[in-house]
Design a protein around this motif. Structure first.
Motif, mmCIF file in Angstrom:
data_model
loop_
_atom_site.group_PDB
_atom_site.id
_atom_site.type_symbol
_atom_site.label_atom_id
_atom_site.label_comp_id
_atom_site.label_asym_id
_atom_site.label_seq_id
_atom_site.Cartn_x
_atom_site.Cartn_y
_atom_site.Cartn_z
ATOM 1 N N SER A 93 0.727 -1.387 -0.034
ATOM 2 C CA SER A 93 0.144 -0.013 0.045
ATOM 3 C C SER A 93 0.776 1.097 -0.117
ATOM 4 O O SER A 93 0.430 2.464 -0.208
ATOM 5 C CB SER A 93 -0.861 0.069 1.256
ATOM 6 O OG SER A 93 -0.202 -0.087 2.509
ATOM 7 N N ALA A 140 -1.856 -1.053 -3.898
ATOM 8 C CA ALA A 140 -3.171 -1.135 -3.357
ATOM 9 C C ALA A 140 -3.578 -0.525 -1.950
ATOM 10 O O ALA A 140 -2.946 -0.618 -1.197
ATOM 11 C CB ALA A 140 -3.578 -2.495 -3.351
ATOM 12 N N GLU A 141 -4.769 0.435 -2.137
ATOM 13 C CA GLU A 141 -4.910 1.255 -0.765
ATOM 14 C C GLU A 141 -5.262 0.121 0.126
ATOM 15 O O GLU A 141 -4.939 0.197 1.142
ATOM 16 C CB GLU A 141 -6.344 1.777 -1.016
ATOM 17 C CG GLU A 141 -6.522 2.985 -0.029
ATOM 18 C CD GLU A 141 -7.675 3.828 -0.264
ATOM 19 O OE1 GLU A 141 -8.221 4.564 0.725
ATOM 20 O OE2 GLU A 141 -7.781 4.224 -1.383
ATOM 21 N N ASP A 142 -6.042 -0.987 -0.113
ATOM 22 C CA ASP A 142 -6.408 -2.059 0.617
ATOM 23 C C ASP A 142 -5.896 -3.324 -0.169
ATOM 24 O O ASP A 142 -6.461 -3.896 -0.963
ATOM 25 C CB ASP A 142 -8.090 -2.265 0.782
ATOM 26 C CG ASP A 142 -8.437 -3.247 1.719
ATOM 27 O OD1 ASP A 142 -7.447 -4.022 2.056
ATOM 28 O OD2 ASP A 142 -9.579 -3.319 2.139
ATOM 29 N N CYS A 143 -4.954 -3.892 0.537
ATOM 30 C CA CYS A 143 -4.079 -4.863 0.097
ATOM 31 C C CYS A 143 -4.924 -6.260 -0.159
ATOM 32 O O CYS A 143 -4.740 -6.911 -1.163
ATOM 33 C CB CYS A 143 -2.736 -5.151 0.703
ATOM 34 S SG CYS A 143 -1.593 -4.086 0.666
ATOM 35 N N THR A 144 -5.950 -6.369 0.663
ATOM 36 C CA THR A 144 -6.551 -7.642 0.654
ATOM 37 C C THR A 144 -7.387 -7.569 -0.668
ATOM 38 O O THR A 144 -7.820 -8.838 -1.194
ATOM 39 C CB THR A 144 -7.708 -7.796 1.849
ATOM 40 O OG1 THR A 144 -8.758 -6.538 1.794
ATOM 41 C CG2 THR A 144 -6.944 -7.919 3.093
ATOM 42 N N ASP A 145 -7.894 -6.421 -1.424
ATOM 43 C CA ASP A 145 -8.640 -6.520 -2.401
ATOM 44 C C ASP A 145 -7.946 -6.956 -3.602
ATOM 45 O O ASP A 145 -8.612 -7.741 -4.529
ATOM 46 C CB ASP A 145 -8.915 -4.949 -2.946
ATOM 47 C CG ASP A 145 -10.130 -4.377 -2.148
ATOM 48 O OD1 ASP A 145 -10.611 -4.875 -1.365
ATOM 49 O OD2 ASP A 145 -10.231 -3.016 -2.103
ATOM 50 N N ALA A 146 -6.617 -7.137 -3.778
ATOM 51 C CA ALA A 146 -5.693 -7.669 -4.614
ATOM 52 C C ALA A 146 -6.240 -9.207 -4.960
ATOM 53 O O ALA A 146 -6.150 -9.630 -5.718
ATOM 54 C CB ALA A 146 -4.320 -7.515 -4.363
ATOM 55 N N ASP A 156 -8.858 -10.473 -4.814
ATOM 56 C CA ASP A 156 -10.233 -10.580 -5.606
ATOM 57 C C ASP A 156 -9.991 -10.435 -7.257
ATOM 58 O O ASP A 156 -10.585 -10.786 -7.893
ATOM 59 C CB ASP A 156 -11.268 -9.576 -5.146
ATOM 60 C CG ASP A 156 -11.748 -9.737 -3.665
ATOM 61 O OD1 ASP A 156 -11.813 -11.018 -3.252
ATOM 62 O OD2 ASP A 156 -12.043 -8.941 -2.983
ATOM 63 N N GLU A 157 -8.806 -9.698 -7.381
ATOM 64 C CA GLU A 157 -8.355 -9.331 -8.490
ATOM 65 C C GLU A 157 -7.594 -10.355 -9.567
ATOM 66 O O GLU A 157 -7.491 -10.121 -10.887
ATOM 67 C CB GLU A 157 -7.641 -7.893 -8.793
ATOM 68 C CG GLU A 157 -8.649 -6.922 -8.004
ATOM 69 C CD GLU A 157 -7.880 -5.318 -7.917
ATOM 70 O OE1 GLU A 157 -6.936 -5.301 -8.571
ATOM 71 O OE2 GLU A 157 -8.456 -4.668 -7.303
ATOM 72 N N LYS A 166 -8.026 -14.214 4.672
ATOM 73 C CA LYS A 166 -8.979 -14.067 3.228
ATOM 74 C C LYS A 166 -8.094 -15.260 2.281
ATOM 75 O O LYS A 166 -8.997 -15.934 1.502
ATOM 76 C CB LYS A 166 -8.877 -12.939 2.720
ATOM 77 C CG LYS A 166 -9.604 -12.620 1.521
ATOM 78 C CD LYS A 166 -9.686 -11.100 1.215
ATOM 79 C CE LYS A 166 -10.553 -11.036 -0.221
ATOM 80 N NZ LYS A 166 -10.962 -9.380 -0.764
#
Length: 284
Positions: A136, A160-166, A168-169, A191
């Motif tokens: 981040s 990534a502002e929120d690393c956990t979102d990565a 999902d991508e 996660k």
């Protein structure tokens, strides 16, 4: 000396984890463009060497790329009459053996761009991995740029502002977590353990951290079989030292072991197919 010979093609594909087809001219009757045993290599976007050009090669390349779309290792023999059907003046006929090799590419997501990660990336980027490197903090990748570390083509840096979102991508089956924040580490591990495709999850930290995380994860509904994916402390325990490069080598060694185990399993699965190929070759 001919450039891009077929064996150069095999090395290129193996080093870059690219699927490829080896074409071999087998039994021939009459006049043909190239001798028996001539080979070429075809990938989805390149060719190496030649089996003689003309319609024979054109149709062979087309067939090879059709086989690549099936995304499975296989062997196939095609018969080509070189007279009127292919509009080649040779007048003979030949069999071409197609051997399809599907290189499995493991997707690794690395969280954290600190000193250990900066020591680790140059090592593991030489392995058959596609790596997404996530943090981040823009300043950490700025530090990487200042160090003149050139990221290879199989490594992508992601801020990534929120690393956990990565998670999902990108598709992923290997995950390494080594951020600057224990709570973020926990969120990422939690996660990742809920993603079916994840086979290996390495977490940097001590045995105390591992015990604490496992207790918290169990409270948050992570079952014992799911927890088996978590490796903490990460790396080969026989490699001592706490310097970034020492920890990086330890982690890289563990990944190399996993990758070689994966390749060994794939080799065993394809052994029967190879035996079938040998039997086909005897008949030509």
């Amino acid at each position: 000396m001919m450039k891009n010979q077929w064996f150069d093609g095999v090395m290129h594909c193996q080093n870059n984890a690219k699927a490829y087809v080896v074409l071999t001219v087998m039994g021939s009757v009459g006049s043909t463009p190239r001798a028996q045993g001539t080979k070429m290599v075809v990938t989805e976007d390149r060719i190496f060497d030649t089996i003689g050009g003309g319609q024979l090669e054109h149709l062979s390349i087309k067939k090879a790329r059709e086989l690549l779309t099936l995304k499975s290792q296989s062997q196939h023999v095609e018969y080509f009459p070189l007279g009127a059907k292919l509009a080649q003046c040779c007048g003979g006929a030949t069999h071409v053996l197609f051997e399809v090799f599907c290189q499995h590419v493991n997707q690794l997501m690395l969280f954290g761009a600190g000193h250990v990660a900066q020591a680790l990336v140059p090592i593991i980027s030489q392995l058959p991995l596609n790596i997404v490197w996530v943090d981040s903090r823009q300043e950490m990748f700025d530090e990487v740029d200042k160090s003149e570390l050139q990221l290879p083509t199989n490594v992508s840096a992601l801020i990534a502002e929120d690393c956990t979102d990565a998670l999902d991508e990108y598709p992923v089956n290997y995950v390494l977590v080594m951020t600057h924040d224990h709570q973020l580490d926990f969120e990422l591990v939690h996660k990742a353990l809920n993603i079916d495709s994840v086979e290996y999850l390495g977490l940097i930290g001590s045995a105390t951290k591992a015990k604490r995380f496992r207790t918290r994860l169990a409270i948050h509904g992570i079952s014992a079989p799911m927890l088996e994916k978590l490796v903490c402390p990460v790396g080969i325990t026989d490699i001592p030292g706490k310097r970034p490069i020492e920890v990086a080598v330890s982690i890289a060694g563990q990944l190399i072991g996993l990758l070689n185990k994966h390749e060994s399993n794939e080799s065993q699965n394809s052994q029967a197919a190879w035996l079938q190929t040998k039997e086909i070759a005897k008949l030509l």
